[in-house]
Enzyme design. Structure first.
Site, PDB file in Angstrom:
ATOM      1  N   CYS A  75      77.440 164.321  -6.067  1.00 49.32           N
ATOM      2  CA  CYS A  75      77.208 162.881  -6.216  1.00 49.32           C
ATOM      3  C   CYS A  75      78.572 162.196  -6.139  1.00 49.32           C
ATOM      4  O   CYS A  75      79.434 162.424  -6.991  1.00 49.32           O
ATOM      5  CB  CYS A  75      76.518 162.571  -7.545  1.00 49.32           C
ATOM      6  N   CYS A 209      75.447 154.168  -3.536  1.00 44.09           N
ATOM      7  CA  CYS A 209      75.386 155.623  -3.398  1.00 44.09           C
ATOM      8  C   CYS A 209      76.673 156.064  -2.721  1.00 44.09           C
ATOM      9  O   CYS A 209      76.951 155.659  -1.582  1.00 44.09           O
ATOM     10  CB  CYS A 209      74.163 156.041  -2.580  1.00 44.09           C
TER      11      CYS A 209
END
Length: 273
Positions: A75, A209
């Site tokens: 991530c 993101c």
């Protein structure tokens, strides 16, 4: 009841709960805990949970759990949050540190609220795939930047139903069995794109993101020009912040990929299981 000490950290609108596993949490069932603590009505509320562990290879090991309890390999914004937390709370040496993830070792640099990370090399780039969604053909680009991403170029990005279309693409058989995060990209100019992302594991649109920003910037650059050069792409996120993605492009090879943006600690607290 078991008390869990946590810190809430935010990067570009992506919010995470950071837990240092020096606390005795061995009996905790993480998938269930993550679902409960990330719930925005009955828990703390977050896009995911970041678990910090000791590492023999790096300054810290990061395990990443999505809000639905599933564990992710990588991530981007989560890694930036861990770098900021580790630098400020764990007192790592200097502004540089290394983070162990399931996708590999991530390098990070912390300068005030600005945090940049060096991602692993992207893989499996597949441009111009044609898939059918609701009897409509879509042109989709695929690339893995630590996690799989579908990139779709659109006009009028604010009119896109990112959740409905994103969910359909995310579960399309062409991306089975793991699925893909889905990025809707609108070109602003030769150096700037605007981005909306539907994230698997969260199963909703998020305000930003990190790996999606990197995926979208790389695909945009590859489609814009085949010229080999150092690239710097500005990515305007749905949360309003502009992330910077830098990388070296040599023919069809991408290397030296960096993601940069701001991070801040919002608050700390205690959660009771």
């Amino acid at each position: 009841m078991k008390k869990i000490v946590f810190t809430k950290v935010v990067a570009s609108g992506n919010d995470f709960i950071v837990i240092d596993q020096s606390y005795p949490l061995s009996a905790i069932r993480y998938p269930l805990l993550v679902k409960q603590i990330c719930d925005r009505k009955f828990g703390v509320g977050a896009d995911g949970l970041l678990l910090l562990e000791k590492s023999k290879k790096a300054d810290v090991r990061m395990r990443i759990f999505n809000a639905d309890g599933s564990e992710a390999r990588m991530c981007g914004n989560g890694a930036r949050c861990v770098a900021f937390y580790a630098s400020s709370r764990l007192k790592t040496q200097g502004s540089r540190l290394k983070i162990e993830t399931k996708a590999g070792i991530i390098e990070a640099e912390v300068k005030g609220e600005s945090v940049r990370i060096k991602l692993t090399k992207p893989e499996d780039y597949r441009p111009d795939l044609i898939i059918k969604i609701n009897n409509r053909k879509l042109r989709v680009n695929f690339i893995n930047t630590g996690v799989p991403h579908a990139v779709i170029f659109v006009a009028g990005i604010n009119k896109i139903n990112a959740v409905e279309i994103g969910r359909a693409v995310r579960y399309h058989k062409g991306f089975a069995p793991k699925g893909a995060n889905v990025n809707f990209v609108e070109v602003v100019d030769k150096d700037t794109i605007r981005l909306r992302t539907y994230e698997r594991g969260v199963e909703e649109e998020t305000l930003a993101c990190g790996t999606g920003s990197v995926a979208s910037a790389i695909v945009f650059s590859c489609q814009l020009s085949a010229v080999s050069c150092q690239q710097k792409i500005n990515v305007i996120t749905q949360g309003g912040e502009t992330l910077k993605v830098c990388f070296m492009k040599e023919a069809d090879r991408i290397s030296d990929v960096w993601l940069e943006g701001k991070v801040r600690i919002v608050y700390g607290g205690e959660y009771y299981v």
